[in-house]
Design an enzyme around this catalytic site. Structure first.
Site, PDB file in Angstrom:
ATOM      1  CE  LYS A  71      39.241  11.668  95.228  1.00 11.87           C
ATOM      2  NZ  LYS A  71      38.257  10.838  95.953  1.00 11.87           N
ATOM      3  CB  ILE A 122      38.637  19.061  94.181  1.00 15.62           C
ATOM      4  CG1 ILE A 122      38.370  18.039  95.293  1.00 15.62           C
ATOM      5  CG2 ILE A 122      39.840  18.610  93.366  1.00 15.62           C
ATOM      6  CD1 ILE A 122      38.129  16.636  94.796  1.00 15.62           C
ATOM      7  CB  CYS A 168      -5.066  29.285  80.784  1.00 15.79           C
ATOM      8  SG  CYS A 168      -4.283  30.831  81.306  1.00 15.79           S
ATOM      9  CG  ASP A 200      29.424  23.365  85.762  1.00 12.14           C
ATOM     10  OD1 ASP A 200      28.657  24.126  86.370  1.00 12.14           O
ATOM     11  OD2 ASP A 200      29.531  22.156  85.995  1.00 12.14           O
ATOM     12  CB  CYS A 246       0.193  32.697  83.046  1.00 10.19           C
ATOM     13  SG  CYS A 246      -1.581  32.367  83.122  1.00 10.19           S
ATOM     14  CE1 TYR A 254      31.295  30.579  90.216  1.00  8.65           C
ATOM     15  CE2 TYR A 254      33.043  28.955  89.947  1.00  8.65           C
ATOM     16  CZ  TYR A 254      32.368  29.878  90.722  1.00  8.65           C
ATOM     17  OH  TYR A 254      32.784  30.112  92.014  1.00  8.65           O
ATOM     18  CE  LYS A 266      34.288  18.478  89.095  1.00  4.59           C
ATOM     19  NZ  LYS A 266      32.844  18.697  88.861  1.00  4.59           N
TER      20      LYS A 266
END
Length: 794
Positions: free
Chosen positions: A335, A123, A460, A73, A475, A76, A162
């Site tokens: 808000k 938001i 394996c 985040d 694999c 970004y 949040k």
């Protein structure tokens, strides 16, 4: 934005219709990635803006549609902020389709779509910059902007954690859950009603007195304890851990099988309102009280403040509390409390003007990288994981970090013994940001997955491979125990052996109970073993049942007689999908002939010979130079080149005669869909211990799948009515998508997933708006189901 706020506060409100018209539709931002903008394309700012828009669109697609984010985040947000600043500094480069104007990603094709009754906006973020000279500067700026718009110093607001989850809208009508949808592009989302009904915290009915229309907005998430337990179970099973609860939640919510969703511990908390018909809600307190009356789980704690300082204090309180909450949170949402004021301020195309998400800076610490271990995922991908000196980070002790792949290790030059900076930004497994080179030990060596594993799967012992153009080592063993669940699920899928009653949850139960460690073990199951299989928990058992057991065993019996191409698909061999499997069935009578195929051998050998012939060509600059300097003999080079060319001629002659090989100057192309890469993958599989084991087991079971389309003469496949045409399918049609894909293939055509200029037609049912729009933009014909049937003469 300030001018808009002042005009709105004075009573000049944009209509809802105008707001909707500015919002881009699903897929537009990605499709318009190359849109020209005014200005000089050579200008550094212009180039940087184009780059940032392209990168953010790509990351939006990974995050919202594929649930596979590549960056944190924080990374970004840094890209997003940089783009916002550049766009403000260069308004002449404004673009309505910029990621700064968008909400999220396009709806997935696997779900029906639902248009939100009220747009589901995002938001805007405000940030606490690490080591900023002025603390909470952006928070103060946001609060003062509201104060100026409302012409009052003290603005009553609510402050809540949040939630780091997946946005969801749930519609209740007359007290009953009507539907649930993801955010999608803000206007249209995916219908995930069946999945949401499995989430225990979501009420399916509301008590008497509930509003007749109530659309609740909130977050789906995986509680921290449940997520940690899930990762512990995966670790014990040798599976890679999920990076964070949000990734696990997004991937779970977008499963097409609700039974798989029910097996995961998801939860829901409400925090907002969409469409609403009921008693007046004057402010945030009324809203929360209404939700509690309805029995809808609410986001808590909620603080009510009326000054900048008290708002700051509420944010600090949430910062202190967040590590004690049962879910991940990376900020606080602020808000305006008054409903009337919210309506007056309105929203941009992307976000409401009356709210902001205050993001806490991700915590970072240095620690020592003690070792790198390689884990094998359920799809066979090898993932390097850093083992760290335990360090306290974001309220928990962390000791591991994913390194993703070899390319990421090389890019950051990560070595065992290094001191690394790790960050935990909503990540349960933290990210390794960079290496402190000043503290690197003298004996630290570059790390190679291939070298560390000796080219063998840690789970394996079979060979690993990396496809050309891919970053992941994988694999190739169909029976690898680490891939048991995925292998069984794929083996039973509709395109493979179509054992409908065995999905991933049943496969997981079979593996964990020890009844099946690979797909071929299914043929040894007894009816009572399958009927008594527990799909629940020890505390709450849930039997598979006799009816399902009989259904599955009947399907497995039927699978014995399915055609060769279905079995080849079922094995999950890399690069062997439906098209290659069909071509193999056209050129081989049964599975044993594929396993020891001269045709596949010759394709691989031809590739080797062509490469050697190119290196020995006496006319290359390197060889001419070597001959001139006396390092090579001209006669020897010519002789070896001639030998190779003669061997190529002998090898290719019969295939050129039948049309299964074509020569254009010095290059060869194949008349079938079996190319060099697929041939190498097939040869590698059947030569491996896993391939030999598979053939041995099938021999003991008396199974040797036969081709129903074998052409002994190796003649060119006759061209059908759709020969040379490429189709893309979208929307809802009268039959499943794979039905039309098979029809297209049987008439010589090809079905792909993405629209391009080379697409011949878009077969469109109801819906599918973004692909239809792109087809029209590119001039690709859009045909109906009726048109398609006419094309194939039906």
């Amino acid at each position: 934005m300030e001018e808009d706020l002042f005009s709105l506060a004075a009573g000049k409100q944009p209509s809802q219709q105008a707001t909707n018209e500015t919002a881009p539709r699903a897929g537009e931002a990605r499709e318009n990635a190359g849109t020209d903008h005014p200005g000089n394309a050579e200008d550094p700012a212009h180039r940087r803006i184009d780059y940032l828009r392209s990168e953010l669109r790509r990351h939006n697609r990974l995050y919202y549609e594929q649930a596979e984010p590549e960056i944190s985040d924080a990374e970004y947000d840094a890209l997003f902020l940089e783009l916002e600043k550049l766009e403000k500094a260069h308004p002449e480069l404004s673009d309505p389709d910029s990621p700064t104007r968008r909400v999220g990603g396009a709806p997935l094709q696997g779900f029906n779509q639902i248009r939100h009754a009220v747009p589901m906006l995002s938001i805007d973020d405000i940030f606490e910059q690490r080591d900023a000279p002025v603390p909470d500067e952006e928070l103060a700026e946001f609060y003062h902007k509201l104060s100026r718009a409302l012409q009052t110093e003290n603005v009553p607001v609510s402050v809540e954690p949040k939630i780091d989850g997946v946005a969801l809208s749930i519609m209740y009508r007359n007290g009953k859950l009507a539907y649930a949808a993801t955010r999608g592009d803000g206007d249209v989302g995916d219908d995930v009603t069946a999945n949401v009904r499995t989430i225990r915290s979501v009420p399916l009915t509301l008590p008497p007195g509930a509003p007749p229309v109530l659309e609740v907005r909130g977050e789906v998430f995986m509680p921290n304890e449940a997520f940690a337990k899930l990762n512990e179970e995966r670790d014990a099973d040798g599976l890679p851990a999920f990076a964070n609860p949000r990734n696990a939640t997004a991937g779970t919510l977008k499963q097409l099988d609700p039974r798989q969703v029910a097996a995961r511990p998801l939860a829901f908390l409400a925090h907002g309102l969409g469409a609403y018909e009921g008693p007046e809600l004057r402010d945030a307190k009324d809203f929360w009280n209404m939700l509690r009356h309805c029995g809808i789980p609410c986001n808590e704690p909620v603080y009510y403040t009326d000054s900048l300082e008290s708002t700051r204090q509420a944010v600090r309180d949430i910062d202190r509390l967040r590590h004690t909450l049962p879910y991940g949170t990376d900020g606080a949402v602020i808000k305006i409390s008054s409903t009337a004021t919210r309506e007056a301020l309105g929203a941009t195309a992307r976000a409401p003007r009356w709210a902001a998400a205050y993001k806490f800076p991700p915590e970072q610490k240095e620690t020592t990288l003690l070792n790198i271990v390689v884990q094998v995922g359920r799809t066979g991908v090898l993932t390097p994981v850093a083992e760290l000196q335990p360090v306290l980070l974001s309220g928990s002790t962390v000791a591991r970090a994913t390194l993703h792949n070899q390319d990421e290790i090389d890019r950051k030059d990560v070595r065992i013994g290094d001191t690394v900076l790790v960050e935990k930004a909503g990540e349960i497994i933290p990210a390794v940001l960079k290496v402190n080179l000043s503290k690197r030990p003298q004996d630290a060596r570059p790390y190679s997955i291939l070298e560390a594993t000796k080219g063998l799967c840690p789970a394996c012992g079979n060979p690993i491979m990396k496809e050309e153009g891919k970053v992941a080592w994988r694999c190739t063993n169909f029976t690898c125990p680490a891939q048991a669940v995925t292998g069984i699920t794929h083996f039973c899928s509709r395109s493979a052996l179509d054992v409908e009653s065995i999905g991933s949850s049943v496969a997981e139960a079979l593996r964990s109970s020890g009844l099946a460690s690979s797909a071929l073990d299914l043929f040894s199951l007894m009816p009572d073993q399958l009927a008594n299989l527990n799909l629940g928990t020890p505390e709450e058992p849930r039997r598979y049942g006799e009816k399902n057991a009989r259904k599955a065993l009947d399907a497995l019996q039927n699978a014995r007689g399915l055609p060769l191409e279905r079995w080849l698909i079922a094995f999950g061999i890399p690069l062997v999908g439906e098209v290659v499997a069909k071509a193999l069935a056209d050129t081989h009578p049964d599975l044993k002939h594929v396993a020891d195929s001269p045709y596949l051998r010759d394709i691989v050998r031809l590739d080797e010979l062509v490469e050697q012939a190119a290196k020995t060509n006496p006319n290359t600059r390197e060889n001419k130079k070597a001959v001139k300097e006396g390092a090579l003999s001209a006669e020897a080079v010519q002789e070896r080149h001639q030998e190779l060319m003669e061997e190529i001629d002998r090898l290719t002659a019969p295939y050129l005669a039948t049309g299964y090989l074509r020569k254009n100057t010095a290059k060869f192309s194949y008349g079938s869909e079996i190319g060099v890469a697929a041939a190498k993958s097939l040869r590698s599989f059947f030569a491996s211990a896993a391939g030999n084991h598979t053939m041995d087991v099938l021999h003991r079971l008396g199974i040797n799948p036969q081709s129903q389309s074998y052409r002994a003469s190796l003649l060119e496949i006759p061209a059908g009515s759709l020969s040379g045409k490429t189709f893309v399918i979208t929307g809802t049609l009268s039959h499943p998508r794979d039905y039309f894909e098979q029809l297209i293939a049987s008439h010589g055509g090809k079905a792909t997933g993405a629209i391009s200029k080379s697409t011949s037609c878009l077969l469109a049912g109801n819906g599918g708006g973004s692909k239809r729009d792109k087809a029209l933009k590119l001039g690709v014909p859009v045909i109906s189901e009726e048109d398609f049937y006419k094309m194939i003469g039906n």
